[in-house]
Design an enzyme around this catalytic site. Sequence first.
Site, PDB file in Angstrom:
ATOM      1  N   THR A 227      12.763 -42.322 -17.539  1.00 48.70           N
ATOM      2  CA  THR A 227      12.270 -41.407 -16.512  1.00 48.70           C
ATOM      3  C   THR A 227      13.262 -41.337 -15.363  1.00 48.70           C
ATOM      4  OG1 THR A 227      11.152 -42.980 -15.050  1.00 48.70           O
ATOM      5  CG2 THR A 227       9.938 -42.254 -17.016  1.00 48.70           C
ATOM      6  N   ASP A 228      13.043 -40.398 -14.476  1.00 49.27           N
ATOM      7  CA  ASP A 228      13.700 -40.430 -13.177  1.00 49.27           C
ATOM      8  C   ASP A 228      12.812 -41.256 -12.241  1.00 49.27           C
ATOM      9  OD1 ASP A 228      15.480 -39.964 -11.108  1.00 49.27           O
ATOM     10  OD2 ASP A 228      15.682 -37.833 -11.559  1.00 49.27           O
ATOM     11  N   TRP A 229      13.265 -41.458 -11.034  1.00 49.76           N
ATOM     12  CA  TRP A 229      12.661 -42.372 -10.059  1.00 49.76           C
ATOM     13  C   TRP A 229      11.177 -42.042  -9.799  1.00 49.76           C
ATOM     14  CZ3 TRP A 229      15.350 -46.246  -7.221  1.00 49.76           C
ATOM     15  CH2 TRP A 229      14.665 -46.798  -6.125  1.00 49.76           C
TER      16      TRP A 229
END
Length: 762
Positions: A305-307
Amino acid sequence: MKKTLLTVPLLAFSLFSVAQKQADAVIDQKVKSLLSKMTLEEKVGQMAQITMDVITNGKDRYSSDEPVALNQQRLEHALVKYKVGSVLNTANNRARTREVWHQIINKIQETGKGRLNIPVLYGIDAVHGTTYTADATMFPQQIGQAATRNRSLVYKGAEITAYETRASAIPWNFSPVLDLAPDPRFPRQWETFGEDPYLITELGLQMIKGFEGNNVADPYRVASCLKHFVGYQVSVSGKDRTPAYIPDHVLRDYHLPPFKAAIEAGAHSIMINSGIINGVPVHANYQLLTKLLREELGFKGLIVTDWGDIENLHTRDRVAKDHKEAIMLAINAGIDMSMIAYDYERFCDNLIALVKEGKVKETRINDAVGHILTLKYKLGLFEKAVYDLKQYPKFGSKEFEQAAYQTAAESITLLKNTNNLLPLKKGTKLLVTGPNANSMRTLNGGWTYSWQGEKVEEFAGKYNTILEALTQKAGKENVAFVEGVSYKMDGKYYEEFENGIEKAVKAAQDADAIVLCLGENSYTESPGNLSDLYMSDLQTELALKLGATGKPIILVLNEGRPRLISKFEPKMAGILQAYLPGNFGGDALADILFGEVNPSGKLPYNYPRYPNSLLGYNHKPSENRTVMEGVYNYAAEYNPQYEFGYGLSYTTFKFENLKLSAEKIKANQELTVSVEVSNTGSREGKEVVELYLSDLYATLTPDSRRLRGFEKINLKPGEKQTITFKLNQKDFSFTHLDNRSVVEPGEFKVKIGLLSKNFFVE
């Protein structure tokens, strides 16, 4: 003999392929064996990624004390009790020395290996050099690298970044960005290779090869991570992480090709688009993550995932009623690893509960953890996670710096040169002015020593700003500096203050020419959102008042995206686009201004003239209408300030003898296109030869043209070279509404420079 020469590379490739398959089979068996020994808690821990602040000394897990030091209790809570398998980022969002990196990561590996000796996977955003390591070599940002149109420079930059990232004890790089970026409003356009799928694909492949080499276990290579799958930078609002609406055939024709090519090239990991497409957050989109990415494209690597984006499914996007449901949606959609950042206990506890409740199958967990363990094995982390500092003697070397300088020099793009004002003559008295004239921060942009680039001046003092480079080049007696306007932080974005405009106007009276350095301060992601694409008001005022002096002005644009300059462009005698050229941008620019380097950059996007006319170069024919004088004003139709592929030189080039191998071909046949290019000027220079293809008629309205080939060549005065391109079925095809790739019989046009020829596909 000829047959032998032809078959040796094929044989070598075949042997390498066989060896690779054998190595992969061995790793598969190791992964299966290890999985069979792991508890559910250990598996779920592998799927969790935390930021370094969580495990360091500090008042809480959101910040760290300085000097940074790991907190043994927090470290054990995360890596031993919760079995967390991955860490990213740097404490307090700031660069560290290599010695500190080695000390920290050695301790993380020692603590986190657990009863099964599984190494921790450390990742970092090294997007134009090793972002978070002091004294690392900083290259131009990707948008500038795209302007070079030089595959070998992009490859070399990635290779050096891989070397220096591994020298920092980090094996995983969240790069390259393969997003299509046609919208200049978007705050991350500068992190991309621009607005064309072919250009992104070609340079993306070079960057991946530079990062990964033939074996990511090599102590001088890193695993790449493709960003951001898919369709990230075309939000309706033009702002970060806001909804986009993308028809399937558009997604496949424009956004997917760079990712598809990268996957086929063997890229090892991929990061997911933080936004929403057609109402569905991509992190919860089973059709995109499993059906398309896994099954259709055949991606076998790690999906991260991204942050904080699993949490966002609940807190921001409102598709999950709580965090537990958000985790269920994302993992079932196909996510392998969650970049949680902070609240890892909630992720791990909820995911374990979901498996026990039967809402997430353990086979899905095994699949995800298998991808994670496979990458750890391929990186060689089980054998040796951290290599000795002494193995990296070239870190920050003059050799690496020269490569960064060369990339900056070939990226800078000359857009205007009235009456051959440039190059400047020695002894020219200059006024250097503008908020970007004496700033290393603006030369580098975001993701430089810190996330937003605000710490650049602390680490980059030994390099030259534009002012310092020009002063060294022209002599102190020939350079005056008045800043004119400056930047300040207002809590959201950066605006200008200190009206020193009148001081600059007064100083201009004693100058032969003015070097006006305008643009943007550093930013990335949501802090870079804006509502006005024009160059800021005070910078515009500075440009207009200096223009009224009658002195010749050389405008230097130092910006992450094209801020509109149409209000004062007519007053500028020369214009150069420097993009975000890195630590050696000032030196490269000074050498170009004084003619020691001949500019050769080409725009990787359309530079728009007006805010309501943001069309890309490959717009539809209906957007390129003929002016009907006296009937209607079409001034705001297709009219960029400067077009994609545009860029001037100090010499001249002539294109002639455009030839096609046939006037009619079948769809499955190859067409050879050749053109002669000669240097008709008085000095050596580099030219980019670009081939554009137009499908003249189709059942879906075709683009006006599409880039299908480019080569950069160097020619001495009077020298001539023949450039050859090959076009095939892939180039003639487009995706129809039923998602089939089709080639429709009909007439096509090839264009190189001002030359064009038509042919028919049967």
